[in-house]
Write a protein that holds these residues in place. Sequence first.
Motif, PDB file in Angstrom:
ATOM      1  N   TYR A 113       0.827  -1.201   0.000  1.00 26.95           N
ATOM      2  CA  TYR A 113       0.000   0.000   0.000  1.00 26.95           C
ATOM      3  C   TYR A 113       0.864   1.256   0.000  1.00 26.95           C
ATOM      4  CZ  TYR A 113      -3.361   3.451   1.771  1.00 26.95           C
ATOM      5  OH  TYR A 113      -4.151   4.573   1.937  1.00 26.95           O
ATOM      6  N   ILE A 114       1.956   1.236   0.769  1.00 28.10           N
ATOM      7  CA  ILE A 114       2.788   2.434   0.904  1.00 28.10           C
ATOM      8  C   ILE A 114       3.940   2.433  -0.099  1.00 28.10           C
ATOM      9  CG2 ILE A 114       4.284   3.723   2.489  1.00 28.10           C
ATOM     10  CD1 ILE A 114       2.619   2.643   4.784  1.00 28.10           C
ATOM     11  N   LEU A 115       4.526   1.253  -0.379  1.00 25.98           N
ATOM     12  CA  LEU A 115       5.715   1.185  -1.230  1.00 25.98           C
ATOM     13  C   LEU A 115       5.425   0.401  -2.505  1.00 25.98           C
ATOM     14  CD1 LEU A 115       8.346   0.496   1.612  1.00 25.98           C
ATOM     15  CD2 LEU A 115       7.658   2.696   0.635  1.00 25.98           C
ATOM     16  N   SER A 116       5.603  -0.943  -2.460  1.00 23.67           N
ATOM     17  CA  SER A 116       5.388  -1.749  -3.661  1.00 23.67           C
ATOM     18  C   SER A 116       5.279  -3.216  -3.271  1.00 23.67           C
ATOM     19  CB  SER A 116       6.556  -1.576  -4.649  1.00 23.67           C
ATOM     20  OG  SER A 116       7.744  -2.155  -4.124  1.00 23.67           O
ATOM     21  N   LYS A 117       4.828  -4.049  -4.212  1.00 21.74           N
ATOM     22  CA  LYS A 117       4.716  -5.486  -3.965  1.00 21.74           C
ATOM     23  C   LYS A 117       6.089  -6.101  -3.690  1.00 21.74           C
ATOM     24  CE  LYS A 117       0.639  -6.235  -6.926  1.00 21.74           C
ATOM     25  NZ  LYS A 117       0.126  -6.976  -8.112  1.00 21.74           N
ATOM     26  N   ARG A 118       7.075  -5.667  -4.462  1.00 21.47           N
ATOM     27  CA  ARG A 118       8.427  -6.200  -4.307  1.00 21.47           C
ATOM     28  C   ARG A 118       8.929  -5.981  -2.880  1.00 21.47           C
ATOM     29  NH1 ARG A 118      12.232  -6.893  -8.297  1.00 21.47           N
ATOM     30  NH2 ARG A 118      10.892  -5.717  -9.719  1.00 21.47           N
ATOM     31  N   MET A 119       8.677  -4.796  -2.353  1.00 25.62           N
ATOM     32  CA  MET A 119       9.123  -4.475  -1.005  1.00 25.62           C
ATOM     33  C   MET A 119       8.281  -5.216   0.041  1.00 25.62           C
ATOM     34  SD  MET A 119      11.688  -2.675  -1.473  1.00 25.62           S
ATOM     35  CE  MET A 119      12.403  -2.004  -2.986  1.00 25.62           C
ATOM     36  N   GLY A 120       7.027  -5.476  -0.292  1.00 26.43           N
ATOM     37  CA  GLY A 120       6.182  -6.241   0.619  1.00 26.43           C
ATOM     38  C   GLY A 120       6.721  -7.647   0.826  1.00 26.43           C
ATOM     39  N   PHE A 121       7.152  -8.280  -0.256  1.00 28.51           N
ATOM     40  CA  PHE A 121       7.728  -9.615  -0.146  1.00 28.51           C
ATOM     41  C   PHE A 121       9.011  -9.581   0.680  1.00 28.51           C
ATOM     42  CE2 PHE A 121      10.622 -12.915  -1.720  1.00 28.51           C
ATOM     43  CZ  PHE A 121       9.854 -14.042  -1.500  1.00 28.51           C
ATOM     44  N   LEU A 122       9.851  -8.591   0.440  1.00 29.89           N
ATOM     45  CA  LEU A 122      11.102  -8.464   1.195  1.00 29.89           C
ATOM     46  C   LEU A 122      10.828  -8.255   2.675  1.00 29.89           C
ATOM     47  CD1 LEU A 122      14.179  -8.266   1.291  1.00 29.89           C
ATOM     48  CD2 LEU A 122      13.958  -5.813   0.767  1.00 29.89           C
ATOM     49  N   ALA A 123       9.816  -7.456   2.996  1.00 32.39           N
ATOM     50  CA  ALA A 123       9.490  -7.191   4.398  1.00 32.39           C
ATOM     51  C   ALA A 123       9.105  -8.477   5.120  1.00 32.39           C
ATOM     52  CB  ALA A 123       8.363  -6.165   4.501  1.00 32.39           C
ATOM     53  N   VAL A 124       8.310  -9.335   4.457  1.00 30.29           N
ATOM     54  CA  VAL A 124       7.916 -10.602   5.070  1.00 30.29           C
ATOM     55  C   VAL A 124       9.142 -11.490   5.274  1.00 30.29           C
ATOM     56  CG1 VAL A 124       6.539 -12.684   4.783  1.00 30.29           C
ATOM     57  CG2 VAL A 124       5.582 -10.476   4.136  1.00 30.29           C
ATOM     58  N   CYS A 125      10.039 -11.528   4.285  1.00 33.74           N
ATOM     59  CA  CYS A 125      11.268 -12.323   4.418  1.00 33.74           C
ATOM     60  C   CYS A 125      12.097 -11.849   5.603  1.00 33.74           C
ATOM     61  CB  CYS A 125      12.101 -12.223   3.141  1.00 33.74           C
ATOM     62  SG  CYS A 125      11.394 -13.056   1.710  1.00 33.74           S
ATOM     63  N   ILE A 126      12.253 -10.534   5.738  1.00 36.75           N
ATOM     64  CA  ILE A 126      13.050  -9.984   6.835  1.00 36.75           C
ATOM     65  C   ILE A 126      12.421 -10.323   8.180  1.00 36.75           C
ATOM     66  CG2 ILE A 126      13.793  -7.831   7.928  1.00 36.75           C
ATOM     67  CD1 ILE A 126      14.156  -6.668   5.109  1.00 36.75           C
ATOM     68  N   CYS A 127      11.115 -10.131   8.275  1.00 34.37           N
ATOM     69  CA  CYS A 127      10.431 -10.389   9.539  1.00 34.37           C
ATOM     70  C   CYS A 127      10.577 -11.855   9.951  1.00 34.37           C
ATOM     71  CB  CYS A 127       8.955 -10.016   9.422  1.00 34.37           C
ATOM     72  SG  CYS A 127       8.042 -10.081  10.979  1.00 34.37           S
ATOM     73  N   LEU A 128      10.438 -12.758   8.984  1.00 36.12           N
ATOM     74  CA  LEU A 128      10.492 -14.185   9.302  1.00 36.12           C
ATOM     75  C   LEU A 128      11.911 -14.684   9.538  1.00 36.12           C
ATOM     76  CD1 LEU A 128       7.817 -15.562   6.845  1.00 36.12           C
ATOM     77  CD2 LEU A 128       7.603 -15.224   9.289  1.00 36.12           C
ATOM     78  N   CYS A 357      18.915 -12.730   4.862  1.00 37.64           N
ATOM     79  CA  CYS A 357      17.794 -13.412   5.516  1.00 37.64           C
ATOM     80  C   CYS A 357      17.940 -14.924   5.418  1.00 37.64           C
ATOM     81  CB  CYS A 357      16.471 -12.972   4.891  1.00 37.64           C
ATOM     82  SG  CYS A 357      16.024 -11.252   5.241  1.00 37.64           S
ATOM     83  N   SER A 358      18.327 -15.408   4.234  1.00 34.41           N
ATOM     84  CA  SER A 358      18.522 -16.852   4.053  1.00 34.41           C
ATOM     85  C   SER A 358      19.645 -17.355   4.944  1.00 34.41           C
ATOM     86  CB  SER A 358      18.835 -17.158   2.584  1.00 34.41           C
ATOM     87  OG  SER A 358      17.804 -16.686   1.733  1.00 34.41           O
ATOM     88  N   LEU A 359      20.753 -16.596   4.995  1.00 33.59           N
ATOM     89  CA  LEU A 359      21.885 -16.973   5.840  1.00 33.59           C
ATOM     90  C   LEU A 359      21.499 -16.972   7.315  1.00 33.59           C
ATOM     91  CD1 LEU A 359      24.927 -17.565   6.209  1.00 33.59           C
ATOM     92  CD2 LEU A 359      25.293 -15.078   6.253  1.00 33.59           C
ATOM     93  N   GLN A 360      20.742 -15.963   7.714  1.00 31.94           N
ATOM     94  CA  GLN A 360      20.362 -15.853   9.125  1.00 31.94           C
ATOM     95  C   GLN A 360      19.439 -17.002   9.530  1.00 31.94           C
ATOM     96  OE1 GLN A 360      20.186 -11.970  10.944  1.00 31.94           O
ATOM     97  NE2 GLN A 360      18.027 -12.294  11.446  1.00 31.94           N
TER      98      GLN A 360
END
Length: 542
Positions: A113-128, A357-360
């Motif tokens: 809603y605020i940025l983009s779909k691409r950033m939405g996917f990245l945000a979920v990856c970071i959070c998880l 994120c993958s490494l972590q």
Amino acid sequence: MGINAVLIKKKWTIGLIALFVVIVALNTYILHNDNLYPRYDSSLFVASSINMAQQVKNGHVPVPHGKHLNPPLYEYVMMLIVLFFGSHVDILVCTNYIFTIFLFVGLYRVVRYILSKRMGFLAVCICLSMPVVIGHSRLLWHEYALMCMNIFSIYLLFKSKYLTRFKYVFLTGCFVGGIMLLKVSAVIYIAIPMLLYCIKAFHISKNKGMIVRRAIIFMLLVFTIAAWWYIANYEYVLSRYKVFLTLEEDYVTPLQCLRWAYAKLCNQCLLLPLFIIFLASFPFLFIPFKFEKAILGSCIVVPIIVHAFSSYKLGFDSVRYFLPLMPFIAFSIVNFVFFVWDNKHGRFLYMALIILCSLQISLVHRGHVSALQFQDSVLDHQCDFDAVVEKGKLTPQRHFIRPRLFLEAMKKATTGQPITIILALNHPQLESYFIIEKSKDPNKIILTSAALLASINRSTDMKTDDPTSLDRHEFIIVLGNKVKETDDVAPSFATEWIPNIMSEFEKRKKNYRELMREIDNSGYEIILYQKIRDGKPAMSTG
């Protein structure tokens, strides 16, 4: 539209589904190789949900078992899992999967809603990839559900377009009411962002009367959904809020609290690389200024300020109280990536974060968290299983004590029903098991725990250090000698809390026979005794 076109169009949704499958697979692997039972309050939540499921099966309205713990929404959701899938503790973790869906959808769509779909996917990856999220997705604590529902309610709030879309105003009110039925302290995480958004909506609207009416409807919905529990438990609720205002003897300064917050966020919640990126990204929540981003920033700042400047420091005493902040920290990081996206460094940073994120996630599941810490955590050197309550379940944990064998031994040896047992030590593995088993059929087990849960008087049949309880119980489990040297930290068996029971038991020990013993991970013997009379097992008077 061809299948390739559909895949391209839905690639981020497909990516989220794949990510969810990976999370479920990792959790299933960890839990399958783990034998720890839910500990402390968590075991009481499980017991309450099982008890409510039994009430439903018996045709009664489910009422939470026990008082003064937390509002009951989490237990009601867990109750549904019990009814449909059974009460095995690993299956009950499916409760968290229901809330995880709200995390995925809420965080992805807020960022989209605020940025983009691409950033939405990245945000979920970071959070998880955050250890605190990974670890607590496998535990049964309310804070994980609070994190998921909080970000989803913010998404619904933004979709209301400053309260102009009634459907989303209604849904937001329902979800906030649900949040208030998760934790008494939930108001700390949600109230200020909601209030700021409503004030902004009133300020920019040309139809201020409509905004006021919808704000009132919103508050009435929250009240209607949550008030019944708060009114019924008003004394407890007031006592919980009072601690935020009453100075304690061991009061610490706000500066010390902020140091604790740094230590928790850096070394346990995010780990060093993400923490550094978060610090660098945080100012960009306000540069350039956009109100929605400022709201998300307040979801990070307000809880930390409240805990830092109140007398109640529990918010900095456990990592799980930082859980509701994690989706907003993930947004802060991707907002920074979006800010630099148009130059050559943006795409590089995006890929670097995916790799990080993958490494972590890999290092966390291999038990190598210290590789990404600024300094060692005390918990990393604490082998006691209680550390799992703080860090979360990052790797499989195997306890040597098998509570099921103790129960089977009592069932074979008992002279009657119910089985009456005293736990004369603080042993969370045993205590949690018996609390959960008791909830399945309260008439078959009478449990008196003279340990931690008894000391805080959270169960009606638990009495602290009452030597006469030996007269009413057939079995007793006590702490024996240390017979094996181990690297594990000795658990706080807390026999010093029950000197009267232990003293009386030593006097009567000749009237008991040993049924079994096992060696704890710390090297101590845990011994089960049965009362005897005239050389025969004594009939229980429980």
